[in-house]
Write a protein that holds these residues in place. Structure first.
Motif, PDB file in Angstrom:
ATOM      1  N   VAL A 142      -1.666   1.044 -18.622  1.00 45.05           N
ATOM      2  CA  VAL A 142      -0.830   0.380 -17.619  1.00 45.05           C
ATOM      3  C   VAL A 142      -1.714  -0.196 -16.517  1.00 45.05           C
ATOM      4  CG1 VAL A 142       0.900   0.788 -15.813  1.00 45.05           C
ATOM      5  CG2 VAL A 142       1.248   1.688 -18.102  1.00 45.05           C
ATOM      6  N   TRP A 143      -2.682   0.594 -16.051  1.00 47.99           N
ATOM      7  CA  TRP A 143      -3.584   0.105 -15.008  1.00 47.99           C
ATOM      8  C   TRP A 143      -4.424  -1.062 -15.525  1.00 47.99           C
ATOM      9  CZ3 TRP A 143      -3.997  -0.037 -10.072  1.00 47.99           C
ATOM     10  CH2 TRP A 143      -5.184  -0.459  -9.488  1.00 47.99           C
ATOM     11  N   GLY A 144      -4.875  -1.010 -16.759  1.00 48.52           N
ATOM     12  CA  GLY A 144      -5.650  -2.112 -17.330  1.00 48.52           C
ATOM     13  C   GLY A 144      -4.842  -3.386 -17.430  1.00 48.52           C
ATOM     14  N   THR A 145      -3.578  -3.268 -17.819  1.00 51.47           N
ATOM     15  CA  THR A 145      -2.711  -4.440 -17.879  1.00 51.47           C
ATOM     16  C   THR A 145      -2.502  -5.015 -16.486  1.00 51.47           C
ATOM     17  OG1 THR A 145      -1.585  -3.497 -19.785  1.00 51.47           O
ATOM     18  CG2 THR A 145      -0.469  -5.278 -18.656  1.00 51.47           C
ATOM     19  N   TYR A 146      -2.271  -4.152 -15.520  1.00 54.58           N
ATOM     20  CA  TYR A 146      -2.095  -4.586 -14.133  1.00 54.58           C
ATOM     21  C   TYR A 146      -3.361  -5.289 -13.622  1.00 54.58           C
ATOM     22  CZ  TYR A 146      -1.821  -4.244  -9.068  1.00 54.58           C
ATOM     23  OH  TYR A 146      -1.849  -4.523  -7.731  1.00 54.58           O
ATOM     24  N   ALA A 182      -2.533  17.461 -25.791  1.00 50.39           N
ATOM     25  CA  ALA A 182      -2.157  16.156 -26.341  1.00 50.39           C
ATOM     26  C   ALA A 182      -1.269  15.390 -25.369  1.00 50.39           C
ATOM     27  CB  ALA A 182      -1.451  16.343 -27.681  1.00 50.39           C
ATOM     28  N   ALA A 183      -0.345  16.073 -24.700  1.00 50.35           N
ATOM     29  CA  ALA A 183       0.520  15.410 -23.715  1.00 50.35           C
ATOM     30  C   ALA A 183      -0.296  14.902 -22.527  1.00 50.35           C
ATOM     31  CB  ALA A 183       1.606  16.354 -23.250  1.00 50.35           C
ATOM     32  N   ALA A 184      -1.238  15.702 -22.054  1.00 49.88           N
ATOM     33  CA  ALA A 184      -2.078  15.267 -20.935  1.00 49.88           C
ATOM     34  C   ALA A 184      -2.938  14.078 -21.340  1.00 49.88           C
ATOM     35  CB  ALA A 184      -2.965  16.422 -20.467  1.00 49.88           C
ATOM     36  N   PHE A 185      -3.507  14.115 -22.537  1.00 53.20           N
ATOM     37  CA  PHE A 185      -4.318  13.000 -23.020  1.00 53.20           C
ATOM     38  C   PHE A 185      -3.461  11.747 -23.180  1.00 53.20           C
ATOM     39  CE2 PHE A 185      -6.095  10.458 -26.507  1.00 53.20           C
ATOM     40  CZ  PHE A 185      -7.305  10.126 -25.930  1.00 53.20           C
ATOM     41  N   GLY A 186      -2.260  11.895 -23.723  1.00 48.67           N
ATOM     42  CA  GLY A 186      -1.362  10.752 -23.887  1.00 48.67           C
ATOM     43  C   GLY A 186      -0.962  10.148 -22.549  1.00 48.67           C
ATOM     44  N   ALA A 187      -0.688  10.994 -21.564  1.00 50.55           N
ATOM     45  CA  ALA A 187      -0.319  10.498 -20.236  1.00 50.55           C
ATOM     46  C   ALA A 187      -1.488   9.762 -19.585  1.00 50.55           C
ATOM     47  CB  ALA A 187       0.136  11.654 -19.357  1.00 50.55           C
ATOM     48  N   VAL A 209       0.829  -1.210   0.000  1.00 48.01           N
ATOM     49  CA  VAL A 209       0.000   0.000   0.000  1.00 48.01           C
ATOM     50  C   VAL A 209       0.861   1.257   0.000  1.00 48.01           C
ATOM     51  CG1 VAL A 209      -1.706   1.301   1.327  1.00 48.01           C
ATOM     52  CG2 VAL A 209      -1.913  -1.158   1.128  1.00 48.01           C
ATOM     53  N   ALA A 210       1.931   1.234   0.770  1.00 51.67           N
ATOM     54  CA  ALA A 210       2.763   2.438   0.860  1.00 51.67           C
ATOM     55  C   ALA A 210       3.439   2.746  -0.471  1.00 51.67           C
ATOM     56  CB  ALA A 210       3.808   2.258   1.951  1.00 51.67           C
ATOM     57  N   ALA A 211       3.885   1.717  -1.175  1.00 45.82           N
ATOM     58  CA  ALA A 211       4.539   1.943  -2.468  1.00 45.82           C
ATOM     59  C   ALA A 211       3.548   2.478  -3.498  1.00 45.82           C
ATOM     60  CB  ALA A 211       5.175   0.656  -2.971  1.00 45.82           C
ATOM     61  N   TRP A 212       2.361   1.896  -3.550  1.00 48.25           N
ATOM     62  CA  TRP A 212       1.358   2.378  -4.505  1.00 48.25           C
ATOM     63  C   TRP A 212       0.911   3.790  -4.144  1.00 48.25           C
ATOM     64  CZ3 TRP A 212       0.942   0.417  -9.029  1.00 48.25           C
ATOM     65  CH2 TRP A 212       1.152  -0.940  -9.244  1.00 48.25           C
ATOM     66  N   ALA A 213       0.738   4.055  -2.859  1.00 53.47           N
ATOM     67  CA  ALA A 213       0.320   5.395  -2.433  1.00 53.47           C
ATOM     68  C   ALA A 213       1.401   6.418  -2.753  1.00 53.47           C
ATOM     69  CB  ALA A 213      -0.011   5.396  -0.947  1.00 53.47           C
ATOM     70  N   ALA A 214       2.667   6.062  -2.518  1.00 59.52           N
ATOM     71  CA  ALA A 214       3.763   6.984  -2.829  1.00 59.52           C
ATOM     72  C   ALA A 214       3.870   7.227  -4.330  1.00 59.52           C
ATOM     73  CB  ALA A 214       5.085   6.438  -2.286  1.00 59.52           C
ATOM     74  N   GLY A 215       3.673   6.182  -5.135  1.00 64.85           N
ATOM     75  CA  GLY A 215       3.682   6.357  -6.586  1.00 64.85           C
ATOM     76  C   GLY A 215       2.558   7.258  -7.061  1.00 64.85           C
ATOM     77  N   PHE A 216       1.370   7.077  -6.490  1.00 66.27           N
ATOM     78  CA  PHE A 216       0.239   7.931  -6.839  1.00 66.27           C
ATOM     79  C   PHE A 216       0.506   9.370  -6.429  1.00 66.27           C
ATOM     80  CE2 PHE A 216      -3.663   9.970  -5.309  1.00 66.27           C
ATOM     81  CZ  PHE A 216      -4.331  10.089  -6.514  1.00 66.27           C
ATOM     82  N   PHE A 217       1.061   9.542  -5.224  1.00 61.28           N
ATOM     83  CA  PHE A 217       1.357  10.881  -4.730  1.00 61.28           C
ATOM     84  C   PHE A 217       2.398  11.574  -5.616  1.00 61.28           C
ATOM     85  CE2 PHE A 217       3.541  13.730  -1.654  1.00 61.28           C
ATOM     86  CZ  PHE A 217       2.491  14.596  -1.466  1.00 61.28           C
ATOM     87  N   LEU A 218       3.419  10.835  -6.037  1.00 58.96           N
ATOM     88  CA  LEU A 218       4.433  11.394  -6.927  1.00 58.96           C
ATOM     89  C   LEU A 218       3.825  11.780  -8.276  1.00 58.96           C
ATOM     90  CD1 LEU A 218       7.435  12.047  -7.362  1.00 58.96           C
ATOM     91  CD2 LEU A 218       7.693   9.720  -8.226  1.00 58.96           C
ATOM     92  N   LEU A 219       2.954  10.930  -8.806  1.00 57.00           N
ATOM     93  CA  LEU A 219       2.287  11.244 -10.071  1.00 57.00           C
ATOM     94  C   LEU A 219       1.437  12.500  -9.946  1.00 57.00           C
ATOM     95  CD1 LEU A 219       1.591  10.320 -12.992  1.00 57.00           C
ATOM     96  CD2 LEU A 219      -0.326   9.084 -11.984  1.00 57.00           C
ATOM     97  N   VAL A 220       0.713  12.632  -8.853  1.00 57.97           N
ATOM     98  CA  VAL A 220      -0.118  13.821  -8.638  1.00 57.97           C
ATOM     99  C   VAL A 220       0.754  15.065  -8.515  1.00 57.97           C
ATOM    100  CG1 VAL A 220      -1.666  14.934  -6.989  1.00 57.97           C
ATOM    101  CG2 VAL A 220      -2.083  12.595  -7.705  1.00 57.97           C
ATOM    102  N   LEU A 221       1.886  14.949  -7.812  1.00 59.80           N
ATOM    103  CA  LEU A 221       2.777  16.098  -7.692  1.00 59.80           C
ATOM    104  C   LEU A 221       3.322  16.536  -9.045  1.00 59.80           C
ATOM    105  CD1 LEU A 221       4.858  15.408  -4.464  1.00 59.80           C
ATOM    106  CD2 LEU A 221       3.177  17.193  -4.852  1.00 59.80           C
TER     107      LEU A 221
END
Length: 146
Positions: free
Chosen positions: A105-109, A93-98, A55-67
């Motif tokens: 990536v989430w769908g594959t996971y 276009a960059a925001a849509f691509g991201a 949980v901590a790794a996923w939460a930190a990854g999400f937090f980094l992405l949001v930052l």
């Protein structure tokens, strides 16, 4: 000057709310699992929770992405020269691509988890697939460009 102060204040308030939600989610007990005889350590948690739930790794990854996304948004809004240099369509276009890449990536996971892989294995599979695609695109660009 007043508009920049309002943007910065809004960014700080949003960041504080994000930190509060992140702290709440990180401390929330896993209510979906039940163990009739938990082996508890001194903190009242099952010892297996630490190894099985990243949980901590996923939460930190999400937090980094949001930052990163929030920092880019603040940069686009607060610096008119940067916003003019980037252009509206390029930023959109960059925001849509991201977002599309994140969705894939989430769908594959999620698909790998549904097929029985553990969380770490599914994350590795997702990163490996999209990393391989990235390397293939770079290799094709190098071969075709020169």
């Amino acid at each position: 000057m007043m508009a920049e102060t309002a943007y910065l204040a809004s960014a700080f308030v949003t960041g504080a709310l994000l930190l509060a939600v992140w702290a709440l989610v990180a401390r929330t007990e896993d209510w979906r699992s039940y163990d009739p005889a938990p082996a508890e350590d001194g903190r009242g948690r099952r010892r297996s929770d630490d190894a099985e739930e990243p949980v901590a790794a996923w939460a930190a990854g999400f937090f980094l992405l949001v930052l990163v996304v929030a920092g880019g948004a603040v940069l686009l809004v607060s610096d008119p020269a940067f916003a003019a240099a980037v252009g509206d369509w390029v930023a959109l276009a960059a925001a849509f691509g991201a977002l599309l890449l994140g969705f894939l990536v989430w769908g594959t996971y999620s698909s790998a988890r549904f097929r029985g892989l553990q969380s770490a294995q599914a994350a590795l599979l997702s990163a490996w697939v999209f990393g391989s695609l990235f390397v293939a695109v770079v290799a094709a660009k190098l071969v075709l460009a020169g």
